[in-house]
Design an enzyme around this catalytic site. Structure first.
Site, PDB file in Angstrom:
ATOM      1  CB  THR A 127      -0.984  -0.016   1.187  1.00 37.01           C
ATOM      2  OG1 THR A 127      -1.785  -1.198   1.093  1.00 37.01           O
ATOM      3  CG2 THR A 127      -1.887   1.207   1.186  1.00 37.01           C
ATOM      4  CD  GLU A 130       1.842  11.539  -1.611  1.00 39.64           C
ATOM      5  OE1 GLU A 130       2.220  12.722  -1.675  1.00 39.64           O
ATOM      6  OE2 GLU A 130       2.060  10.798  -0.636  1.00 39.64           O
ATOM      7  CG  HIS A 144      -4.037  -1.736  -1.770  1.00 41.45           C
ATOM      8  ND1 HIS A 144      -2.723  -1.756  -1.374  1.00 41.45           N
ATOM      9  CD2 HIS A 144      -4.082  -2.404  -2.944  1.00 41.45           C
ATOM     10  CE1 HIS A 144      -2.000  -2.421  -2.273  1.00 41.45           C
ATOM     11  NE2 HIS A 144      -2.821  -2.825  -3.229  1.00 41.45           N
TER      12      HIS A 144
END
Length: 133
Positions: A36, A44, A70
């Site tokens: 994750t 990002e 996730h």
């Protein structure tokens, strides 16, 4: 600061390697699947890529909030592509819809916020707080 349009999009791809796997990166008892934290990294980077062309010299945008799901496990060898789309701006804050796929299915989804910053100002504040590098 240039105006950042709603709908601006960016992407970032990463081939999943052993160093990106949960059992290597986090806890050896976990299965060998994409972790994750690296999923978030790809998202990002996609968000930053969505707005890079609108940044002035010396400006960047730092992550300030994330809400991430996730969804499924991804093995090594797959290429993960994260996408980001600007959905709202308010002053220096930029909000994104983020999602990622592994070439077969969606593996993550969420929202992300970044804030426009002056890199020089951050360096100055850090020097005052912690001393020069």
């Amino acid at each position: 600061m240039k105006e950042i349009p709603i709908g601006a999009r960016g992407a970032y791809s990463l081939r999943v390697e052993v160093r990106h796997l949960a059992d290597s990166f986090k806890d050896s008892i976990l299965p060998p699947v994409f972790s994750t934290p690296y999923l978030l990294l790809t998202m990002e980077n996609a968000a930053l890529n969505a707005i890079k062309q609108y940044l002035e010299p010396g400006e960047s945008a730092v992550g300030t909030r994330v809400d991430l799901r996730h969804l499924v496990a991804t093995p090594a060898g797959r290429e993960v592509t994260a996408h980001a789309e600007v959905i709202r701006t308010e002053g220096r804050k930029i909000e994104f819809r983020i999602w990622a796929t592994d070439g077969v299915e969606d593996i993550g989804t969420g929202t992300h916020e970044r804030t426009l910053v002056s890199v020089a100002r951050i360096i100055e504040k850090m020097a005052v707080k912690y001393g020069p590098r």
